[in-house]
Motif scaffolding. Structure first.
Motif, PDB file in Angstrom:
ATOM      1  N   PRO A  47     -12.525  15.486  15.701  1.00  0.00           N
ATOM      2  CA  PRO A  47     -12.448  15.068  17.114  1.00  0.00           C
ATOM      3  C   PRO A  47     -13.447  13.997  17.505  1.00  0.00           C
ATOM      4  CG  PRO A  47     -12.347  17.465  16.919  1.00  0.00           C
ATOM      5  CD  PRO A  47     -12.673  16.946  15.557  1.00  0.00           C
ATOM      6  N   ASP A  48     -14.620  13.949  16.827  1.00  0.00           N
ATOM      7  CA  ASP A  48     -15.610  12.927  17.160  1.00  0.00           C
ATOM      8  C   ASP A  48     -15.097  11.522  16.878  1.00  0.00           C
ATOM      9  OD1 ASP A  48     -17.552  14.695  18.016  1.00  0.00           O
ATOM     10  OD2 ASP A  48     -18.451  14.903  16.027  1.00  0.00           O
ATOM     11  N   TYR A  49     -14.042  11.421  16.058  1.00  0.00           N
ATOM     12  CA  TYR A  49     -13.548  10.116  15.629  1.00  0.00           C
ATOM     13  C   TYR A  49     -12.146   9.824  16.154  1.00  0.00           C
ATOM     14  CZ  TYR A  49     -17.437  11.059  12.502  1.00  0.00           C
ATOM     15  OH  TYR A  49     -18.676  11.393  12.009  1.00  0.00           O
ATOM     16  N   GLY A  50     -11.818  10.378  17.311  1.00  0.00           N
ATOM     17  CA  GLY A  50     -10.499  10.162  17.894  1.00  0.00           C
ATOM     18  C   GLY A  50     -10.395   8.919  18.754  1.00  0.00           C
ATOM     19  N   ASN A  51     -11.494   8.191  18.921  1.00  0.00           N
ATOM     20  CA  ASN A  51     -11.484   6.995  19.772  1.00  0.00           C
ATOM     21  C   ASN A  51     -10.633   5.900  19.146  1.00  0.00           C
ATOM     22  OD1 ASN A  51     -12.557   4.364  20.957  1.00  0.00           O
ATOM     23  ND2 ASN A  51     -13.702   5.862  22.169  1.00  0.00           N
ATOM     24  N   PRO A  52      -9.800   5.203  19.932  1.00  0.00           N
ATOM     25  CA  PRO A  52      -8.940   4.158  19.353  1.00  0.00           C
ATOM     26  C   PRO A  52      -9.702   2.993  18.737  1.00  0.00           C
ATOM     27  CG  PRO A  52      -8.861   4.102  21.757  1.00  0.00           C
ATOM     28  CD  PRO A  52      -9.555   5.370  21.381  1.00  0.00           C
ATOM     29  N   PHE A  53     -10.962   2.747  19.156  1.00  0.00           N
ATOM     30  CA  PHE A  53     -11.742   1.691  18.527  1.00  0.00           C
ATOM     31  C   PHE A  53     -12.086   2.031  17.072  1.00  0.00           C
ATOM     32  CE2 PHE A  53     -12.870   0.585  23.022  1.00  0.00           C
ATOM     33  CZ  PHE A  53     -12.378  -0.709  22.998  1.00  0.00           C
ATOM     34  N   LEU A  54     -11.899   3.294  16.685  1.00  0.00           N
ATOM     35  CA  LEU A  54     -12.152   3.708  15.311  1.00  0.00           C
ATOM     36  C   LEU A  54     -10.877   3.739  14.480  1.00  0.00           C
ATOM     37  CD1 LEU A  54     -14.680   6.632  15.936  1.00  0.00           C
ATOM     38  CD2 LEU A  54     -15.167   4.216  15.499  1.00  0.00           C
ATOM     39  N   ALA A  55      -9.769   3.312  15.061  1.00  0.00           N
ATOM     40  CA  ALA A  55      -8.492   3.318  14.353  1.00  0.00           C
ATOM     41  C   ALA A  55      -8.362   2.086  13.463  1.00  0.00           C
ATOM     42  CB  ALA A  55      -7.337   3.365  15.354  1.00  0.00           C
ATOM     43  N   PRO A  56      -7.581   2.188  12.381  1.00  0.00           N
ATOM     44  CA  PRO A  56      -7.403   1.018  11.506  1.00  0.00           C
ATOM     45  C   PRO A  56      -6.732  -0.157  12.199  1.00  0.00           C
ATOM     46  CG  PRO A  56      -5.889   2.803  10.900  1.00  0.00           C
ATOM     47  CD  PRO A  56      -6.876   3.374  11.875  1.00  0.00           C
ATOM     48  N   GLU A  57      -5.934   0.099  13.225  1.00  0.00           N
ATOM     49  CA  GLU A  57      -5.256  -0.988  13.932  1.00  0.00           C
ATOM     50  C   GLU A  57      -6.245  -1.922  14.615  1.00  0.00           C
ATOM     51  OE1 GLU A  57      -2.362   2.181  13.182  1.00  0.00           O
ATOM     52  OE2 GLU A  57      -4.367   2.208  14.073  1.00  0.00           O
TER      53      GLU A  57
END
Length: 400
Positions: free
Chosen positions: A27-37
């Motif tokens: 859950p700590d890494y659910g931010n969209p800025f952390l997405a591969p896109e």
């Protein structure tokens, strides 16, 4: 542990799938800025974006997006634009910061919005800062129903102190210009371009760096607007009064987190508090869509204090290896960051700086350029404000 490096825009489908699964598991890494896109978008628009993939027993278990510049100087991907940075990894995975930098060919790595859970980077942190969020768990707003009545009910229940004034301004705006209408996911690219023009004018009016005078940022936003994935969707939201756009926002959304990014409004309508109206509408709509958190981003703003339900902590600093380039970069960048943070941390200094910047901005916006120039072009960067924009002395639109 094996570490491989890849261009962000060239990751294979199995690695993309593994990255998305990792975001869901942690859950700590659910931010969209952390997405591969997001990393891929930066790579296509600016170049230099890389991803270090951590492998255990042949399986990818961690993903670290970064940018590599000359002489082995690295930075978190999208530094200056991204409101969330991290090595995205599965629960229980550990790594060594020095080993990571060696595998990436970096002597130094700069970050400014690192999530709190990144313990291996902890000793390199030079400061931590509040990043306000709005909790929207359990589909806040769904029980209120759709439409204007549902929104008003949600607003009174969620923000009773703001509800009376906000609804009064919305009713007045509707009487003056036409029926209020909010589109959470507007797909008209012309409206996206209008948002960028508004934001460019705001940057110049307040003497901030005009992000949309940089073609790669324009390209990035336009490309992210086209992305429609579960862990990353570029969402353009617009408030209309009749047929007239009042305010707009563009930001990325994952399955659980909606990030407030670029917000701007028609400066002629500033007395209706359009920036606040936009954020309240966004929060209600995101809750109905099942999003759990609206991330308002690091920074002290009055509207964030009104809306937040809690604060996360994000960090800035420099991960370094023994190397002359790392020492030089830290000595150059750290005093600049320290001066900025000192001003931002003291309300009196911050207000004086804002007044000075607005005065300078008034002078800057007296140039001339062809009307209707595209954001990101030299002409758009020098485009004169309209008469209403030149008169505007109100608060700047909220967001980046």
């Amino acid at each position: 542990m094996k570490i491989t490096n890849h261009r962000a825009e060239e990751l294979s489908t199995p690695l993309l799938d593994a990255w998305h699964r990792t975001m869901k598991e942690s859950p700590d890494y659910g931010n969209p800025f952390l997405a591969p896109e997001f990393a891929a978008g930066v790579g296509r628009s600016r170049g230099g974006a890389r991803v270090a993939v951590l492998h255990e027993r042949g399986e990818p278990v961690g993903f670290f997006p970064y940018e590599r510049t000359a002489f082995g100087v690295g930075r978190a991907v999208g530094l200056g634009l991204s409101d969330c940075q991290a090595l995205v990894h599965r629960p229980g995975v550990s790594w060594d910061a020095g080993e990571l930098l060696r595998a990436c060919g970096l002597s130094v790595l700069e970050f400014d919005h690192l999530v709190e859970a990144q313990e291996p980077f902890g000793r390199y942190v030079t400061g931590t800062f509040a990043s306000p969020v709005v909790d929207l768990e359990d589909g806040v707003g769904a029980a209120a129903g759709d439409g204007a009545d549902g929104y008003a009910e949600w607003l009174r229940a969620t923000y009773p102190g703001l509800a009376k004034t906000t609804l009064k301004k919305e009713r007045r705006l509707g009487r003056d210009l036409g029926e209020m209408r909010f589109v959470f996911d507007e797909r008209d690219p012309a409206m996206l371009r209008r948002l960028m023009r508004w934001k460019s004018a705001q940057y110049r009016r307040t003497s901030r760096m005009d992000r949309f005078a940089r073609p790669w940022i324009v390209d990035l936003v336009e490309s992210l607007f086209q992305v429609r994935e579960e862990q990353f969707t570029g969402v353009l939201s617009v408030v209309y009064a009749g047929d007239r756009p009042v305010a707009a926002h563009f930001g990325p959304m994952s399955s659980t987190v909606f990030a407030a990014w670029f917000t701007a409004y028609d400066p002629e309508l500033r007395y209706y508090s359009p920036g606040l109206l936009m954020h309240l509408r966004m929060a209600e709509a995101a809750g109905r869509a099942g999003v759990r958190v609206l991330d308002l981003g690091r920074g002290d703003k009055e509207y964030k204090d009104w809306l937040k339900t809690r604060e996360l902590r994000v960090a800035e600093g420099f991960v370094t290896r023994p190397h002359p380039v790392a020492t030089a970069h830290r000595l150059w960048r750290r005093p600049v960051r320290g001066l900025r943070n000192t001003v931002l941390a003291h309300p009196g200094l911050r207000k004086q700086a804002d007044r000075l910047l607005k005065t300078v901005g008034t002078v800057r916006t007296r140039g001339s350029a062809p009307a209707g120039a595209r954001p990101g072009s030299r002409a758009e960067g020098a485009r004169p404000e309209s008469r209403s924009e030149s008169r505007s002395k109100g608060a700047a639109a909220r967001g980046h």
